[in-house]
Design an enzyme around this catalytic site. Sequence first.
Site, mmCIF file in Angstrom:
data_model
loop_
_atom_site.group_PDB
_atom_site.id
_atom_site.type_symbol
_atom_site.label_atom_id
_atom_site.label_comp_id
_atom_site.label_asym_id
_atom_site.label_seq_id
_atom_site.Cartn_x
_atom_site.Cartn_y
_atom_site.Cartn_z
ATOM 1 N N TYR A 2 4.208 4.523 11.447
ATOM 2 C CA TYR A 2 4.473 3.086 11.551
ATOM 3 C C TYR A 2 5.354 2.524 10.437
ATOM 4 O O TYR A 2 5.598 1.340 10.386
ATOM 5 C CB TYR A 2 3.161 2.294 11.645
ATOM 6 C CG TYR A 2 2.151 2.583 10.536
ATOM 7 C CD1 TYR A 2 2.232 1.928 9.308
ATOM 8 C CD2 TYR A 2 1.110 3.490 10.739
ATOM 9 C CE1 TYR A 2 1.313 2.187 8.312
ATOM 10 C CE2 TYR A 2 0.183 3.752 9.733
ATOM 11 C CZ TYR A 2 0.294 3.103 8.528
ATOM 12 O OH TYR A 2 -0.623 3.359 7.540
ATOM 13 N N ARG A 4 0.860 -1.182 0.000
ATOM 14 C CA ARG A 4 0.000 0.000 0.000
ATOM 15 C C ARG A 4 0.896 1.231 0.000
ATOM 16 O O ARG A 4 1.549 1.528 0.988
ATOM 17 C CB ARG A 4 -0.878 -0.037 1.256
ATOM 18 C CG ARG A 4 -2.021 0.934 1.251
ATOM 19 C CD ARG A 4 -2.681 0.983 2.617
ATOM 20 N NE ARG A 4 -1.853 1.712 3.546
ATOM 21 C CZ ARG A 4 -1.769 1.465 4.846
ATOM 22 N NH1 ARG A 4 -2.445 0.488 5.383
ATOM 23 N NH2 ARG A 4 -0.997 2.194 5.615
ATOM 24 N N HIS A 11 -3.405 4.452 4.935
ATOM 25 C CA HIS A 11 -4.587 3.576 5.001
ATOM 26 C C HIS A 11 -5.810 4.278 4.404
ATOM 27 O O HIS A 11 -6.501 3.740 3.549
ATOM 28 C CB HIS A 11 -4.840 3.190 6.464
ATOM 29 C CG HIS A 11 -6.143 2.531 6.702
ATOM 30 N ND1 HIS A 11 -6.443 1.276 6.203
ATOM 31 C CD2 HIS A 11 -7.245 2.939 7.380
ATOM 32 C CE1 HIS A 11 -7.674 0.949 6.576
ATOM 33 N NE2 HIS A 11 -8.178 1.938 7.289
HETATM 34 C C1 LIG Z 1 -14.529 -6.310 11.933
HETATM 35 C C2 LIG Z 1 -13.748 -5.056 11.754
HETATM 36 N N1 LIG Z 1 -12.846 -4.698 12.689
HETATM 37 C C3 LIG Z 1 -12.168 -3.548 12.549
HETATM 38 C C4 LIG Z 1 -12.375 -2.718 11.484
HETATM 39 C C5 LIG Z 1 -11.634 -1.386 11.365
HETATM 40 N N2 LIG Z 1 -10.661 -1.474 10.261
HETATM 41 C C6 LIG Z 1 -10.955 -0.989 9.054
HETATM 42 S S1 LIG Z 1 -9.766 -1.297 7.953
HETATM 43 C C7 LIG Z 1 -8.801 -2.085 9.077
HETATM 44 C C8 LIG Z 1 -7.515 -2.707 8.654
HETATM 45 C C9 LIG Z 1 -7.734 -3.706 7.571
HETATM 46 O O1 LIG Z 1 -6.522 -4.197 7.129
HETATM 47 P P1 LIG Z 1 -6.428 -5.248 5.970
HETATM 48 O O2 LIG Z 1 -7.410 -6.352 6.187
HETATM 49 O O3 LIG Z 1 -5.029 -5.648 5.851
HETATM 50 O O4 LIG Z 1 -6.944 -4.502 4.686
HETATM 51 P P2 LIG Z 1 -6.353 -3.190 4.016
HETATM 52 O O5 LIG Z 1 -6.953 -2.017 4.745
HETATM 53 O O6 LIG Z 1 -4.891 -3.246 4.146
HETATM 54 O O7 LIG Z 1 -6.832 -3.259 2.632
HETATM 55 C C10 LIG Z 1 -9.432 -2.078 10.315
HETATM 56 C C11 LIG Z 1 -8.849 -2.650 11.545
HETATM 57 C C12 LIG Z 1 -13.321 -3.136 10.533
HETATM 58 N N3 LIG Z 1 -13.586 -2.415 9.443
HETATM 59 N N4 LIG Z 1 -13.984 -4.305 10.684
#
Ligand SMILES: Cc1ncc(C[n+]2csc(CCOP(=O)(O)OP(=O)(O)O)c2C)c(N)n1
Lengths: 322, 378
Positions: B287, B274, B278
């Site tokens: 980080y 990425r 975020h």
């Molecule tokens: C069940 C749940 N817990 C927490 C969140 C908050 N949250 C949104 S994105 C994220 C990180 C997701 O990381 P990843 O799965 O690696 O996907 P990326 O954002 O890197 O595409 C979090 C913790 C959420 N959306 N859903």
Amino acid sequence: MAQALTRAMRDAMAEDPTVHVMGEDVGTLGGVFRITDGLAKEFGEERCTDTPLAEAGILGAAVGMAMYGLRPVVEMQFDAFAYPAFEQLISHVAKMRNRTRGAMPLPITIRVPYGGGIGGVEHHCDSSEAYYVATPGLHVVTPATVEDAYGLLRASIASDDPVVFLEPKRLYWSKADWRPEAPAAVPGIGKALVRRTGTSATLITYGPSLPVCLEAAEAAREEGWDLEVVDLRSLVPFDEDTVVESVRRTGRAVVVHEAGGFGGPGAEIAARVTERCFHHLEAPVLRVTGFDIPYPPPMLEKHHLPGVDRILDTVARLQWEN
Amino acid sequence: MTVQELPGAGASHRSPQPPAWSPRTDAAPLLPDPEPYRVLGTEAADRLDPELMRRCYAELVRGRRYNAQATALTKQGRLAVYPSTVGQEACEIAAALVLEDQDWLFPSYRDTLAAVARGLDPVQALTLLRGDWHTGYDPREHRIAPLSTPLATQLPHAVGLAHAARLRGDDVVALAMVGDGGTSEGDFHEALNFAAVWQAPVVFLVQNNGFAISVPLAKQTAAPTLAHKAVGYGMPGRLVDGNDIAAMHEVLSEAVRRARAGGGPTLIEAVTYRMEAHTNADDATRYRGDAEVEAWKAHDPVELLERELTARGIIDEAAIQAVRDDAEAMAAALREGMNADPVVDPMDLFAHVYAEQTDRLREQAAMLREELEAEDQA
Ligand SMILES: Cc1ncc(C[n+]2csc(CCOP(=O)(O)OP(=O)(O)O)c2C)c(N)n1
């Protein structure tokens, strides 16, 4: 009641090939309460499916199936084992119609055996209705009679919206003069019913507490009380008009349920009745509920569950002189 | 004295052998190759299909432009939030390109680009992030499930839908996307397990972009790779370079083919990065260091393909310019679409909760209507 539920699923499956039953042990075993008995044999394992043991997975898969046009009927084995599926229920099942502006309704029926009074050990006796009724987008119904078990389950499966169908475990074995050859007309979701007419006060109840209330109403005659008993049958939508009409006539009301009182459905019902019947009320709306405790061990459950005596004591307070 | 001679030793005292047991499948064919699969810059690139690669290139450039435009729109307040996929465009686009019309895409909140590459109007794809409504399109019409915000929860839906389609005898594959962080969720596990047990025609695409918000992969899992997780469910796992669109296309196509042919699900881990934060609300400098980001810049998905195709004479300056012009037109249309204020109807709040409005909602709708009328008169 168990038979009526089985029959309702069987008839729905026979009439509509998109109805699929799924859950843990629902196939070969017929469910731990045997409610799906014979369905796998009659309709095949593809229509009555033993799933892997995973409640979120079961309900999540049901969402996808419903998205593709099926009508899944999901069995959650016990009230307290439905909790792993709550995220799917709340974030997706309840909201899909809304999120998609009506483009994608989810006709899923979630059957949950609930409530106590069967001597079950912990995690087998929760009254979980408050969690469900607090979630917009779900219908929540609970039958108290054999006829309603059939009729309401048929209506739930036919509904284009998700329905949480709460089955009072301790009424599974209740018998009644119900002839499966001539099933009663489907009552429809959202209709309460006056089970017993009376003039001195209204008992408002549902599910496992209905027989207790009817018994209390009989016993109250000796005390000079003529109690009306309203069976809600559907918690969402809540048939306010039937309840309000009754309370306006009797002037007094007690809400009775097994679930804890704080934040329980009775609190909402009492508030609504107070708002709409204020000038008709001779006393505040009272509640008889389970204690606000985790479900107790079997040897203590009789002290927790609202019984006839506790209901009568509360009815006595309705004179509101002291 | 030997053991056999000890008192009490001997066959008659041995406990009986347990019934014979053997694993149901040989795990070896399910195991991913620990080196991410690559095509660009390798000999495998000799067999590239020029037409497909020109299409991929055009989509990549559009995707990059789309990301830039969406990020700009957050700065103008036209989008409430945008999770960028800069650096991940090859995963997003390959996911869209390998599907047939009748197939279904199950995107996460990050995957608007995949939805756009599948043909969805960008404004519709961005409805959720713009705050206009939750889903801006009819999922059935486009065979794109609503963008899922609760992590991994869309995966069991993909399984259920694919299973239902198969029960009905329809030729449908579901492709579900999830992030590396999402693989830690229970729904990820349950979905993979269901899919494998049911042999559902599903492809799970994990975009391992290094972080879940701020948490690096090492704190997310102790598995050798995320693709290794497949073995435990009894499905093949594949590891692929997520910045190499040719490799992505090939691996995804193969998994889709397998699913379509009744071969069951596949788990694919795309190793990517990425490049941006975020979302626009995140501060990535807290980080991770610049050096890491710089290292990945040298492995950019658009440049990787551009270099390969230019070297092979599949595209030239003129073709590149034409692609850029096309992307620019897309961005202009997106800007224009987003700059028009969305028309929202407050009464919609009550319109789609139930098939038939409840008395309760009718009452609340009436209250809001009165409030709105009072506002109008004031
Ligand atoms: C069940 C749940 N817990 C927490 C969140 C908050 N949250 C949104 S994105 C994220 C990180 C997701 O990381 P990843 O799965 O690696 O996907 P990326 O954002 O890197 O595409 C979090 C913790 C959420 N959306 N859903």
